[in-house]
Scaffold this motif. Structure first.
Motif, PDB file in Angstrom:
ATOM      1  N   ASP A   1       0.793  -1.098   0.005  1.00  0.00           N
ATOM      2  CA  ASP A   1       0.000  -0.034  -0.043  1.00  0.00           C
ATOM      3  C   ASP A   1       0.844   1.315  -0.124  1.00  0.00           C
ATOM      4  OD1 ASP A   1      -2.284  -1.525   0.218  1.00  0.00           O
ATOM      5  OD2 ASP A   1      -2.111  -1.546   2.360  1.00  0.00           O
ATOM      6  N   VAL A   2       0.763   2.287  -0.987  1.00  0.00           N
ATOM      7  CA  VAL A   2       1.314   3.303  -1.119  1.00  0.00           C
ATOM      8  C   VAL A   2       0.485   4.748  -0.980  1.00  0.00           C
ATOM      9  CG1 VAL A   2       2.909   4.641  -2.606  1.00  0.00           C
ATOM     10  CG2 VAL A   2       3.220   2.392  -2.106  1.00  0.00           C
ATOM     11  N   MET A   3       0.881   5.807  -0.545  1.00  0.00           N
ATOM     12  CA  MET A   3       0.157   7.036  -0.421  1.00  0.00           C
ATOM     13  C   MET A   3       1.141   7.960  -1.121  1.00  0.00           C
ATOM     14  SD  MET A   3      -1.924   9.426   2.024  1.00  0.00           S
ATOM     15  CE  MET A   3      -0.365   9.716   3.396  1.00  0.00           C
ATOM     16  N   ALA A   4       1.001   8.428  -2.186  1.00  0.00           N
ATOM     17  CA  ALA A   4       1.931   9.649  -2.827  1.00  0.00           C
ATOM     18  C   ALA A   4       1.498  11.042  -2.349  1.00  0.00           C
ATOM     19  CB  ALA A   4       1.901   9.350  -4.464  1.00  0.00           C
ATOM     20  N   LEU A   5       2.438  11.614  -2.013  1.00  0.00           N
ATOM     21  CA  LEU A   5       2.162  13.047  -1.632  1.00  0.00           C
ATOM     22  C   LEU A   5       2.624  13.736  -2.644  1.00  0.00           C
ATOM     23  CD1 LEU A   5       3.756  12.596   2.287  1.00  0.00           C
ATOM     24  CD2 LEU A   5       1.255  12.378   1.318  1.00  0.00           C
ATOM     25  N   VAL A   6       1.640  14.443  -3.355  1.00  0.00           N
ATOM     26  CA  VAL A   6       1.777  15.519  -4.540  1.00  0.00           C
ATOM     27  C   VAL A   6       0.707  16.573  -4.275  1.00  0.00           C
ATOM     28  CG1 VAL A   6       2.441  13.393  -6.022  1.00  0.00           C
ATOM     29  CG2 VAL A   6       0.121  14.236  -5.687  1.00  0.00           C
TER      30      VAL A   6
ATOM     31  N   VAL B   1      -2.075   0.409  -9.098  1.00  0.00           N
ATOM     32  CA  VAL B   1      -3.445   0.508  -9.012  1.00  0.00           C
ATOM     33  C   VAL B   1      -3.558   1.927  -8.018  1.00  0.00           C
ATOM     34  CG1 VAL B   1      -5.522  -0.202  -7.824  1.00  0.00           C
ATOM     35  CG2 VAL B   1      -3.864  -1.899  -8.700  1.00  0.00           C
ATOM     36  N   THR B   2      -4.484   2.825  -8.662  1.00  0.00           N
ATOM     37  CA  THR B   2      -5.026   4.090  -7.922  1.00  0.00           C
ATOM     38  C   THR B   2      -6.414   3.851  -7.358  1.00  0.00           C
ATOM     39  OG1 THR B   2      -3.647   5.325  -9.579  1.00  0.00           O
ATOM     40  CG2 THR B   2      -5.114   6.481  -8.079  1.00  0.00           C
ATOM     41  N   VAL B   3      -6.541   4.155  -6.189  1.00  0.00           N
ATOM     42  CA  VAL B   3      -7.828   3.943  -5.412  1.00  0.00           C
ATOM     43  C   VAL B   3      -8.447   5.014  -4.991  1.00  0.00           C
ATOM     44  CG1 VAL B   3      -7.355   1.426  -4.811  1.00  0.00           C
ATOM     45  CG2 VAL B   3      -6.841   3.179  -3.272  1.00  0.00           C
ATOM     46  N   ALA B   4      -7.663   6.034  -4.696  1.00  0.00           N
ATOM     47  CA  ALA B   4      -8.251   7.452  -4.174  1.00  0.00           C
ATOM     48  C   ALA B   4      -7.414   8.576  -4.557  1.00  0.00           C
ATOM     49  CB  ALA B   4      -8.630   7.265  -2.708  1.00  0.00           C
ATOM     50  N   PHE B   5      -8.037   9.616  -4.538  1.00  0.00           N
ATOM     51  CA  PHE B   5      -7.438  11.025  -5.113  1.00  0.00           C
ATOM     52  C   PHE B   5      -7.852  11.855  -4.103  1.00  0.00           C
ATOM     53  CE2 PHE B   5      -6.835  15.031  -7.008  1.00  0.00           C
ATOM     54  CZ  PHE B   5      -5.702  15.004  -7.444  1.00  0.00           C
ATOM     55  N   GLY B   6      -6.831  12.659  -3.499  1.00  0.00           N
ATOM     56  CA  GLY B   6      -7.423  13.719  -2.406  1.00  0.00           C
ATOM     57  C   GLY B   6      -6.711  14.887  -2.579  1.00  0.00           C
ATOM     58  N   ALA B   7      -6.629  15.874  -1.584  1.00  0.00           N
ATOM     59  CA  ALA B   7      -5.772  17.321  -1.680  1.00  0.00           C
ATOM     60  C   ALA B   7      -4.678  16.773  -1.092  1.00  0.00           C
ATOM     61  CB  ALA B   7      -6.795  18.189  -0.937  1.00  0.00           C
ATOM     62  N   GLY B   8      -3.629  17.050  -2.088  1.00  0.00           N
ATOM     63  CA  GLY B   8      -2.389  16.651  -1.563  1.00  0.00           C
ATOM     64  C   GLY B   8      -1.877  15.099  -1.673  1.00  0.00           C
ATOM     65  N   TYR B   9      -2.590  14.494  -2.094  1.00  0.00           N
ATOM     66  CA  TYR B   9      -2.396  12.939  -1.982  1.00  0.00           C
ATOM     67  C   TYR B   9      -3.036  12.124  -3.222  1.00  0.00           C
ATOM     68  CZ  TYR B   9      -6.590  11.490   0.115  1.00  0.00           C
ATOM     69  OH  TYR B   9      -7.861  11.445   0.443  1.00  0.00           O
ATOM     70  N   VAL B  10      -2.212  10.940  -3.436  1.00  0.00           N
ATOM     71  CA  VAL B  10      -2.996   9.561  -4.266  1.00  0.00           C
ATOM     72  C   VAL B  10      -2.647   8.500  -3.483  1.00  0.00           C
ATOM     73  CG1 VAL B  10      -2.940   8.652  -6.425  1.00  0.00           C
ATOM     74  CG2 VAL B  10      -2.407  11.202  -6.446  1.00  0.00           C
ATOM     75  N   ARG B  11      -3.849   7.672  -3.273  1.00  0.00           N
ATOM     76  CA  ARG B  11      -3.518   6.596  -2.480  1.00  0.00           C
ATOM     77  C   ARG B  11      -3.802   5.208  -3.327  1.00  0.00           C
ATOM     78  NH1 ARG B  11      -3.537   5.688   2.851  1.00  0.00           N
ATOM     79  NH2 ARG B  11      -4.365   7.618   3.182  1.00  0.00           N
ATOM     80  N   GLY B  12      -2.744   4.302  -3.265  1.00  0.00           N
ATOM     81  CA  GLY B  12      -3.103   3.168  -4.284  1.00  0.00           C
ATOM     82  C   GLY B  12      -2.291   2.014  -3.739  1.00  0.00           C
ATOM     83  N   SER B  13      -1.675   1.247  -4.368  1.00  0.00           N
ATOM     84  CA  SER B  13      -0.860   0.086  -4.349  1.00  0.00           C
ATOM     85  C   SER B  13       0.088  -0.335  -5.555  1.00  0.00           C
ATOM     86  CB  SER B  13      -1.898  -1.353  -4.095  1.00  0.00           C
ATOM     87  OG  SER B  13      -2.427  -1.666  -4.967  1.00  0.00           O
ATOM     88  N   LEU B  14       1.161  -0.958  -5.187  1.00  0.00           N
ATOM     89  CA  LEU B  14       1.984  -1.170  -6.129  1.00  0.00           C
ATOM     90  C   LEU B  14       2.296  -2.714  -6.159  1.00  0.00           C
ATOM     91  CD1 LEU B  14       4.798   1.881  -5.695  1.00  0.00           C
ATOM     92  CD2 LEU B  14       2.852   1.674  -7.538  1.00  0.00           C
TER      93      LEU B  14
ATOM     94  N   TYR C   1       3.340   2.630   3.052  1.00  0.00           N
ATOM     95  CA  TYR C   1       4.408   3.399   2.360  1.00  0.00           C
ATOM     96  C   TYR C   1       4.109   4.706   1.944  1.00  0.00           C
ATOM     97  CZ  TYR C   1       7.421  -0.545   2.652  1.00  0.00           C
ATOM     98  OH  TYR C   1       8.469  -1.584   3.094  1.00  0.00           O
ATOM     99  N   GLU C   2       4.930   5.504   2.012  1.00  0.00           N
ATOM    100  CA  GLU C   2       4.691   6.867   1.389  1.00  0.00           C
ATOM    101  C   GLU C   2       5.964   7.376   0.438  1.00  0.00           C
ATOM    102  OE1 GLU C   2       4.455   9.991   4.540  1.00  0.00           O
ATOM    103  OE2 GLU C   2       2.748   9.163   5.192  1.00  0.00           O
ATOM    104  N   ILE C   3       5.270   7.825  -0.732  1.00  0.00           N
ATOM    105  CA  ILE C   3       6.236   8.620  -1.748  1.00  0.00           C
ATOM    106  C   ILE C   3       6.171   9.967  -1.912  1.00  0.00           C
ATOM    107  CG2 ILE C   3       7.152   8.518  -4.032  1.00  0.00           C
ATOM    108  CD1 ILE C   3       5.742   5.749  -4.311  1.00  0.00           C
ATOM    109  N   ARG C   4       7.202  10.622  -1.734  1.00  0.00           N
ATOM    110  CA  ARG C   4       7.357  12.014  -1.701  1.00  0.00           C
ATOM    111  C   ARG C   4       8.639  12.853  -2.249  1.00  0.00           C
ATOM    112  NH1 ARG C   4       8.689  10.779   3.262  1.00  0.00           N
ATOM    113  NH2 ARG C   4      10.271  12.083   4.430  1.00  0.00           N
ATOM    114  N   LYS C   5       8.620  13.673  -2.597  1.00  0.00           N
ATOM    115  CA  LYS C   5       9.996  14.522  -2.972  1.00  0.00           C
ATOM    116  C   LYS C   5      10.789  14.838  -1.613  1.00  0.00           C
ATOM    117  CE  LYS C   5      10.068  15.421  -7.436  1.00  0.00           C
ATOM    118  NZ  LYS C   5      11.443  15.435  -8.363  1.00  0.00           N
ATOM    119  N   PRO C   6      12.006  14.772  -1.588  1.00  0.00           N
ATOM    120  CA  PRO C   6      12.750  15.228  -0.468  1.00  0.00           C
ATOM    121  C   PRO C   6      12.344  16.566   0.093  1.00  0.00           C
ATOM    122  CG  PRO C   6      14.099  14.324  -2.077  1.00  0.00           C
ATOM    123  CD  PRO C   6      12.820  14.403  -2.780  1.00  0.00           C
TER     124      PRO C   6
END
Length: 359
Positions: free
Chosen positions: A286-291, A314-327, A354-359
């Motif tokens: 499970d991953v949440m991308a902070l974008v 797989v993308t399951v949700a999109f919100g303010a500042g994040y995309v949640r899904g799985s890899l 897990y979270e993915i983000r820019k440093p």
């Protein structure tokens, strides 16, 4: 409504096919074949070009131990991996064909072949590696000087656009000379060297390549003693020593080119060993991308699509500042984290996955 449409697009749009990139293209490939006829010579030359190009692609993407274990392939086998080829130039005679070709391979076919044989592979292109070529001869230390033959040799390979591990050599302009000297380079001051790397957008390792003319007095360049100081962005340092000897009838330029190739070979072998994907069974995380925007997500998604350790996204949700899904991930998570760092992203484990983000 706009947010709903964006969410629907993210969740329902089919995953874009991974486009074949420069890693699977080899150009130019030179051939020179003599046979019983011009037609036979051309046919053999094309087969030879495809084989040479395939060997080049494998050398880019795998480590030597794994390549040695691969089965021997026929010309027809290799032709099956070819997406297309084109002739750049050619000359023929009744029995000879001399040409230069571009050969492109199917990314999917090559990766499938390697995975079927449990080969550790490298697909992620690293961020550029900065090279500072310092030369020592007759008690003189040189970096930016015009008479530095070591820097001249490195200039020939700077900015490679087809290698998975590109290198960049500074121009030696006024700003470079003001900010860096040979003495500062060999001091190993990571802060100063990283500033130079940032100036050239070289986010990978920085390397101080020191070459010392160590031959006898009548031919100082008969032997080059080299020290490779490799500094990671985080401050880790690795040192490797190499010697290169002048061959018979080899001029200074050829010697320097040979020494440059030897250093590059060592750097690439080390990088491949660190980034190779092990043949481990895939699993989902499970991953949440902070974008902060759709453009940021699209840039990250492209990186994820091109990463060989990642299969299904797989993308399951999109919100303010994040995309949640799985890899779906194959291989060692730590190696995946290192590969993403090379692309400018951090993958960290939190309480909810897990979270993915820019440093």
């Amino acid at each position: 409504m706009k947010r709903f449409l964006l969410l629907a697009w993210l969740c329902l749009a089919p995953l874009a096919a991974r486009a074949d990139d420069a890693s699977f293209t080899v150009s130019p490939v030179a051939v020179d074949v003599t046979a019983e006829s011009a037609a036979a010579a051309k046919e053999q030359a094309i087969a030879q070009a495809q084989r040479d190009a395939f060997d080049t692609v494998l050398a880019r993407m795998t480590i030597p131990e794994d390549r040695a274990a691969l089965p021997q392939l026929t010309d027809d086998d290799i032709s099956g991996f070819v997406q297309n080829f084109e002739v750049i130039s050619e000359k023929t005679s009744p029995v000879r064909y001399v040409g230069s070709l571009t050969v492109r391979f199917s990314q999917a076919a090559v990766l499938t072949f390697l995975r079927e044989h449990a080969v550790s592979l490298i697909k992620t292109r690293s961020q550029p590696m900065l090279i500072l070529p310092v030369f020592w001869q007759d008690g003189r230390l040189m970096l930016w000087e015009d008479e530095n033959p070591w820097r001249e040799a490195w200039d020939q390979v700077s900015g490679s656009g087809t290698e998975l591990m590109p290198v960049v050599v500074p121009l030696g302009d006024i700003a470079d000379v003001a900010g860096m000297s040979a003495e500062k380079a060999i001091s190993g001051d990571n802060d100063i060297i990283r500033k130079m790397a940032d100036r050239y957008h070289a986010g990978g390792d920085a390397v101080v390549a020191i070459a010392v003319a160590s031959g006898p007095q009548d031919d100082p360049l008969a032997r080059l003693a080299m020290q490779i100081i490799r500094m990671a962005p985080g401050g880790d340092v690795a040192v490797r020593n190499l010697d290169v000897l002048r061959s018979a009838n080899e001029d200074d330029a050829a010697l320097m080119a040979k020494a440059t190739a030897a250093v590059l070979r060592e750097l690439r072998l080390a990088w491949k060993a660190e980034t190779a994907v092990e043949p481990i069974a895939p699993r989902d995380i499970d991953v949440m991308a902070l974008v902060s925007s759709l453009a940021d997500w699209q840039a990250l998604e492209k990186v994820l699509q091109q990463e060989p350790r990642i299969g299904k996204i797989v993308t399951v949700a999109f919100g303010a500042g994040y995309v949640r899904g799985s890899l779906t991930v194959t291989g060692n998570i730590e190696k995946l984290q290192q590969a993403l760092v090379a692309q400018g992203y951090l993958l960290t484990l939190g309480e909810n996955g897990y979270e993915i983000r820019k440093p």
